[in-house]
Design an enzyme around this catalytic site. Structure first.
Site, PDB file in Angstrom:
ATOM      1  N   HIS A  80      44.306  10.959  39.081  1.00  0.00           N
ATOM      2  CA  HIS A  80      44.382  10.799  37.618  1.00  0.00           C
ATOM      3  C   HIS A  80      42.985  11.094  37.038  1.00  0.00           C
ATOM      4  CE1 HIS A  80      48.189   8.589  38.333  1.00  0.00           C
ATOM      5  NE2 HIS A  80      47.521   7.899  39.228  1.00  0.00           N
ATOM      6  N   GLU A 136      46.363  14.926  37.365  1.00  0.00           N
ATOM      7  CA  GLU A 136      47.795  14.680  37.546  1.00  0.00           C
ATOM      8  C   GLU A 136      48.545  16.005  37.694  1.00  0.00           C
ATOM      9  OE1 GLU A 136      48.617  12.108  34.203  1.00  0.00           O
ATOM     10  OE2 GLU A 136      47.605  10.413  35.174  1.00  0.00           O
ATOM     11  N   SER A 143      48.718   9.853  44.201  1.00  0.00           N
ATOM     12  CA  SER A 143      47.975   8.763  43.559  1.00  0.00           C
ATOM     13  C   SER A 143      47.336   7.883  44.642  1.00  0.00           C
ATOM     14  CB  SER A 143      48.914   7.993  42.629  1.00  0.00           C
ATOM     15  OG  SER A 143      48.177   7.160  41.770  1.00  0.00           O
TER      16      SER A 143
END
Lengths: 297, 297
Positions: free
Chosen positions: B201, B228, B159
């Site tokens: 994401h 993801e 992330s």
């Protein structure tokens, strides 16, 4: 040059490419012999056409070709002609305007041949975002980088043309204050120089705070603010010589101990403690810190 | 790997440093054996802890040390402990959390020694701007780059930790739409990889338009959107292997023929024609275009 106070103590680690070319980044409004430099009358350090004469001095070869690229300008014909005229006055017979206005133009292969013949390239002022969005990822830009890496070409830019030479590139500030988070927009520049943000008209437009905001988001980069009629000549990819009637401002954030830039929302004022600032003038020397760092692709 | 469709036809020009280390950039929510991956039940390609197992497989040496860096997180203790636990479950006995919360912490010299002993580094998620503003310009980051350049370390991030690995780094979008000029904020990332913007994401949050805006400002850079529980493993500074249950999206703007990004004001919608997009899945291979470009400092 080896006497510059921050000269690296050891050469960069690992194999590295030392560019044979030179860069000349000019803060805008360099004297063109037409009396437009602001402080011509007041400043006893003022020298007529000092910066552009230096550009001409650095041209190598017989009957050297200078290519003027007015792509940043919204008035490319006028902007190109101005530089053709001043270079001819300075004794350069062979000046050509590369009139690229769109990305489609930039993708035409014939321009690569022109770049391969050039002894010098001059990017005019205007909007630096035109330069990156039009030249980024093209064979033409790659040809310029190869010439810069492997030959003794000099690549110059003034105002927007200077801001676009390095990366990151500041391209828009919503206020000239720049103390509000989010006021400064950055993108990747043309990358002749890395980990350096160049801003221009620096003192005339009070841009030190917006520069500091850009640096606070990543102090790996230093900021170099160029005043009008003032330039830096970069050799070997990191040795800087100051040229011109004004100052340059180096903003070094490596020693920042505290900043709130990641804790605040866009629209809030940011803070930073521990900046180092250098004000340098004509003939001063400086090494860009990334010169002695490990070089990754 | 040599079979990747866009494999470079010739090696990069000039001397260049080929990093001996590897990078693993993960799109967030990688399976940690706790059932949190979204499509675990529906996706027949799902493999328990596939990405983190691969990280562990790539660790070199006896009793390898894994250093977890939770600096991006606003809950660094919890975030660090989560990774200590999962790595221990995967058989790594020697896991250490480097709990750096401020730039002042990052400037402490003892962390350099820890990095010099690490076989693997894992940057957790959170806010990528914390990573660049805290680590940028420090000896600690330089030590990581030297390890990456000259040793077989693996450096991973998920992330925010993935977004920060390359440069340019997208750090804030005011809308997830991203079609309004000025919606996307960029700065220089940690620069393990250059001319690549990584977003995470990617499909879950519909980020292709904001990525395209970032690329349109300078198509020298490509965008890699990581879904993801999906990752890229980068070797030799540019060879990409896809790992995981989802897709990655490559946005290549080099062929853009028209864009209005420099003609419009902040707040107006931008346009771009001629983007190339690749959707790649587990085991697919890809070469980052800058891999075969001339390498300048």
């Amino acid at each position: 040059m080896a006497d510059a106070k921050n000269a690296p103590k050891q050469p960069p680690k690992g194999s590295r490419l030392i560019p044979k070319g030179k860069l000349l980044a000019i803060g805008g409004k360099e004297d063109k012999g037409q009396g437009q430099a602001q402080d011509k009358d007041q400043n006893i350090n003022f020298v007529d056409e000092q910066i552009l004469k230096r550009f001409v001095t650095e041209l190598k070869g017989d009957n050297p070709l200078v290519v003027v690229i007015p792509t940043a300008s919204q008035e490319p014909v006028q902007s190109g002609q101005d530089y053709v005229q001043v270079f001819q006055q300075l004794g350069v017979a062979n000046v050509q305007v590369m009139d690229i206005r769109t990305r489609r133009d930039a993708l035409q292969p014939e321009h690569v041949e022109t770049v391969n013949q050039a002894a010098g390239i001059m990017f005019t002022g205007g909007d630096q975002l035109r330069l990156t969005s039009i030249f980024g990822g093209t064979d033409l830009l790659e040809a310029m980088k190869e010439r810069y890496a492997f030959t003794n070409i000099i690549i110059a830019g003034t105002s927007a043309g200077a801001a676009a030479m390095s990366t990151p590139m500041i391209y828009e500030g919503e206020s000239d204050g720049g103390y509000i988070k989010g006021d400064v927009r950055l993108t990747t520049g043309l990358e002749f120089l890395k980990d350096v943000a160049i801003d221009t008209h620096f003192l005339a437009r009070g841009r030190i705070v917006r520069m500091t905001q850009a640096i606070a988001t990543n102090p790996e980069c230093i900021g170099i603010g160029l005043e009008e009629d003032t330039a830096i000549l970069v050799t070997e990819g990191g040795k800087v010589e100051v040229i011109g009637s004004g100052l340059i401002t180096v903003v070094d954030g490596m020693g920042i101990t505290e900043t709130n830039i990641f804790d605040i929302q866009n629209g809030e004022p940011f803070t930073a403690k521990g900046l180092k600032v250098h004000l340098l003038g004509d003939k001063d020397e400086y090494f860009i810190p990334s010169y002695s760092r490990v070089q990754l692709k």
